[in-house]
Design a protein around this motif. Structure first.
Motif, mmCIF file in Angstrom:
data_model
loop_
_atom_site.group_PDB
_atom_site.id
_atom_site.type_symbol
_atom_site.label_atom_id
_atom_site.label_comp_id
_atom_site.label_asym_id
_atom_site.label_seq_id
_atom_site.Cartn_x
_atom_site.Cartn_y
_atom_site.Cartn_z
ATOM 1 N N UNK A 1 0.855 -1.188 0.000
ATOM 2 C CA UNK A 1 0.000 0.000 0.000
ATOM 3 C C UNK A 1 0.891 1.239 0.000
ATOM 4 N N UNK A 2 0.570 2.189 -0.840
ATOM 5 C CA UNK A 2 1.348 3.419 -0.915
ATOM 6 C C UNK A 2 0.898 4.388 0.173
ATOM 7 N N UNK A 3 1.834 4.814 0.994
ATOM 8 C CA UNK A 3 1.573 5.808 2.037
ATOM 9 C C UNK A 3 2.005 7.160 1.490
ATOM 10 N N UNK A 4 1.116 8.147 1.561
ATOM 11 C CA UNK A 4 1.383 9.482 1.025
ATOM 12 C C UNK A 4 1.421 10.476 2.189
ATOM 13 N N UNK B 1 3.422 20.473 8.470
ATOM 14 C CA UNK B 1 2.377 19.900 9.322
ATOM 15 C C UNK B 1 1.847 18.670 8.594
ATOM 16 N N UNK B 2 2.156 17.487 9.104
ATOM 17 C CA UNK B 2 2.034 16.258 8.324
ATOM 18 C C UNK B 2 0.814 15.441 8.727
ATOM 19 N N UNK B 3 0.068 15.002 7.715
ATOM 20 C CA UNK B 3 -0.941 13.957 7.879
ATOM 21 C C UNK B 3 -0.802 12.995 6.715
ATOM 22 N N UNK B 4 -1.534 11.856 6.760
ATOM 23 C CA UNK B 4 -1.266 10.792 5.802
ATOM 24 C C UNK B 4 -2.518 10.351 5.047
ATOM 25 N N UNK B 5 -2.301 10.030 3.796
ATOM 26 C CA UNK B 5 -3.301 9.372 2.968
ATOM 27 C C UNK B 5 -2.701 8.071 2.445
ATOM 28 N N UNK B 6 -3.578 7.210 1.930
ATOM 29 C CA UNK B 6 -3.141 5.944 1.345
ATOM 30 C C UNK B 6 -3.545 5.893 -0.117
ATOM 31 N N UNK B 7 -2.867 5.037 -0.863
ATOM 32 C CA UNK B 7 -3.253 4.817 -2.257
ATOM 33 C C UNK B 7 -3.060 3.347 -2.590
ATOM 34 N N UNK B 8 -4.059 2.788 -3.279
ATOM 35 C CA UNK B 8 -3.984 1.392 -3.704
ATOM 36 C C UNK B 8 -4.786 1.246 -4.982
ATOM 37 N N UNK C 1 -5.969 9.840 7.300
ATOM 38 C CA UNK C 1 -6.117 10.933 8.254
ATOM 39 C C UNK C 1 -6.624 12.162 7.512
ATOM 40 N N UNK C 2 -7.018 13.163 8.266
ATOM 41 C CA UNK C 2 -7.436 14.430 7.675
ATOM 42 C C UNK C 2 -6.516 15.539 8.177
ATOM 43 N N UNK C 3 -6.731 16.720 7.657
ATOM 44 C CA UNK C 3 -5.937 17.868 8.071
ATOM 45 C C UNK C 3 -6.024 18.094 9.582
ATOM 46 N N UNK C 4 -7.162 17.737 10.174
ATOM 47 C CA UNK C 4 -7.329 17.917 11.625
ATOM 48 C C UNK C 4 -6.403 17.011 12.427
#
Length: 619
Positions: A174-177, A233-240, A248-251
């Motif tokens: 899974x790609x972590x962004x 300011x870091x949060x994460x999305x995934x890609x598959x 996660x969201x900006x919050x």
């Protein structure tokens, strides 16, 4: 015997959970500047010995340099030491002008030297008893290595592990962004795919999080709460499978992170991220991807390559789950015009109703499988699905976009498959006639000329209960849905008819047609008669297969297409040498074949070629 120090250099990024090799750095071996405190330094804690070496100190100890070598991609090195220094304590430094930054080339900067420790070799004989070997291994603490990479080479690192929240199992492939939450637009810092243990590393530079809407003229971190903070300011999305998910969201952002960020992430559900592209209708066909405006010739209604449309056509675009936080729904409309250049009537639009739509995939439901090696499964969502398949709900003629939390709507993909036969109807033309009619016109009152028809297509979208807006209107396109029945095939002696032909195509021989049995033999004359009918003929060609004498060849001149809707005529063989005639053919069997194409497309595939043949015997 020779003396060799075999070593390895590595560095921690997030303690033991995340490290990397020091590749392509120079290892330098020195004699101690003074022997007095060598023993004490060799037993000192690493934290007390590791330091940067100034340029002045490098120059001052140059005379003490014994040897140097460059580490390989795994951080390994091998240095030979003169036997007379084998019992001495040795100072070990490394010198670098680059640091790792996969998948990009190493980041280059000012070359710097760092002192590791004072080392007293413990020599052991090799198996062949010809070499003394001392092993040295060193791992730079993360506080030092992160500072070196970040401050001196502007390489920032994220080390993490991704697991399934429910099972705790690692999620592989899974790609972590990594995203940077900004006041104006969120920037993507970098991405990496998880390994079999769920681990990933993401490398980025300050350029990625200092972008603004004025970049590259002005770059500065635009943090949501601290506009001039030094870190992102870091949060994460995934890609598959090409689909993004909101892990996660900006919050959930981690504010103003340092040079190294260590994270443990887990996902309990897959929530697709709505595309940034607004809902729109943009192309015909997934494969040919024909733009609805610039890809259509207004003068003909055909594609720029000269093709009319037929059968089932994918309407390509983008949809989203919501508009203004309400469920999105959309429909398509059509309007027929007499000529493609005619102006469209604002009041002349009609809805494309459900029975004009072929089964269409408009997105997918995504879920975890529990299988670490194949962690994510997807289930298609259909318009006009059947049985247990997930299928959309219609609000009249409006298509309601599914609202399942794990539904991902199509982006630049099919959003409706239009059955153009339901739009235009299918015209059947009965081509039954004596074979003697082959080679002549087939247009008559009972077999009229059926021309292309022209339809503009447009998409409308709205939030449920809201006002509709237009999301893409095509130029009028040429559509041709004609099927020919009772088409003559295989000449007179093996005569047959076939139905449901997109091209009415026949070939025969005048000499056989005129014979009483249909099995006449060829002696001195051969007149090939042919006919091909379709409003959008592309090509018609004849060929012949059979034996020839040495130095002899024969074939047919190219067939020149007539104006729509058909091409017909009669022709004879052309010989080389030109003095030869049919009488000079060897006594044997021959086959004359005809092939034709029509310029018809669905936007994904074109109509294939049609064929017919007739055989004869030369005596």
């Amino acid at each position: 015997m020779s003396h060799i120090i075999k070593g390895n250099l590595a560095a921690y990024l997030c303690g033991r959970d995340c490290s990397e090799n020091l590749s392509q750095v120079k290892v330098r071996i020195y004699l101690p500047v003074t022997e007095a405190n060598a023993a004490a330094l060799s037993s000192a804690e690493i934290k007390d010995t590791f330091r940067e070496v100034s340029e002045e100190e490098i120059k001052s100890k140059q005379s003490k340099l014994l040897a140097e070598a460059e580490t390989d991609m795994e951080g390994n090195f091998s240095i030979k030491i003169d036997e007379k220094y084998s019992r001495s304590a040795l100072e070990i430094d490394f010198y670098c002008g680059t640091v790792p930054r996969p998948p990009f080339p190493p980041k280059k900067g000012k070359e710097r030297q760092f002192h590791i420790t004072t080392f007293v070799p413990q020599w052991k004989a090799s198996q062949d008893q010809e070499t003394w070997i001392a092993n040295f291994s060193y791992i730079i603490p993360d506080k030092w290595w992160c500072l070196i990479k970040g401050r001196y080479f502007d390489v920032w690192t994220i080390c993490g592990r991704l697991t399934d929240c429910e099972t705790g199992k690692p999620l592989e492939g899974i790609t972590v962004i990594a995203m940077d939450a900004d006041f104006i637009t969120d920037d993507e810092l970098g991405r990496n795919t998880t390994d079999s243990n769920g681990h990933f590393k993401i490398y980025y530079t300050s350029v990625e999080f200092k972008k603004t809407f004025l970049s590259p003229l002005i770059n500065i971190e635009t943090d949501v709460t601290l506009p001039f903070a030094s870190g992102p300011d870091v949060y994460f999305q995934l890609e598959y499978g090409g689909q993004r998910f909101a892990l996660e969201t900006k919050a959930d952002r981690r504010n103003n992170v340092g040079y190294c960020l260590c994270v443990k992430l887990c996902s309990k559900e897959l929530i697709p991220v709505d595309p940034s592209t607004p809902p729109s209708f943009t192309h015909f066909g997934l494969t040919q991807h024909i733009p609805i405006q610039s890809g259509i010739d207004l003068s003909t209604g055909k594609t720029l390559a000269g093709y009319a449309f037929f059968s089932s056509v994918n309407l390509v675009g983008t949809i989203s789950k919501k508009i203004n936080n309400l469920q999105m729904e959309y429909l398509f409309e059509y309007q027929e015009v007499t000529n493609p250049t005619d102006a469209l009537n604002p009041a002349g639009w009609n809805p494309i109703v459900p029975n004009m739509i072929d089964k269409t995939v408009i997105g997918y439901l995504w879920s975890f499988t529990g299988d670490p090696s194949n962690p994510i499964a997807y289930e298609p969502y259909f318009i006009n699905g059947t049985g247990t398949e997930k299928t959309v709900t219609f609000n009249g003629d409006w298509i309601q976009v599914p609202q399942d939390s794990n539904f991902a709507a199509h982006t630049d993909a099919e959003i409706l498959k239009l059955n153009t036969e339901k739009l235009t109807g299918v015209t059947s033309i009965d081509m039954s006639m004596p074979t003697s009619g082959i080679g002549n016109t087939t247009v008559s009152a009972s077999r009229p000329h059926v021309s292309n028809r022209y339809f503009a297509i447009r998409m409308k979208q709205r939030a449920v209960g809201g006002s509709a807006t237009i999301a893409g209107t095509s130029k009028p396109i040429a559509i041709y849905n004609v099927l020919y029945q009772n088409v003559n095939k295989y000449g007179s002696w093996a005569h047959a008819t076939v139905d449901n032909q997109y091209i009415a195509l026949s070939v025969d021989l005048e000499e056989i047609i005129s014979g009483s049995s249909g099995c006449s033999k060829i002696t001195t004359d051969l007149h090939v008669k042919y006919g091909a009918r379709n409003e959008n003929l592309g090509s018609v060609s004849l060929s012949i297969v059979g034996p020839h004498k040495p130095g002899q060849s024969f074939g047919f001149n190219p067939i020149v297409l007539m104006s729509s809707p058909e091409t017909f005529g009669s022709t004879q063989l052309v010989f080389t040498p030109p003095t030869d005639t049919v009488a000079d053919l060897l006594p044997c069997a021959y086959t004359v074949s005809i092939s034709a194409t029509a310029l018809l497309t669905t936007g994904d595939s074109n109509l294939g070629s049609y064929n017919d043949f007739v055989s004869f015997c030369k005596i």
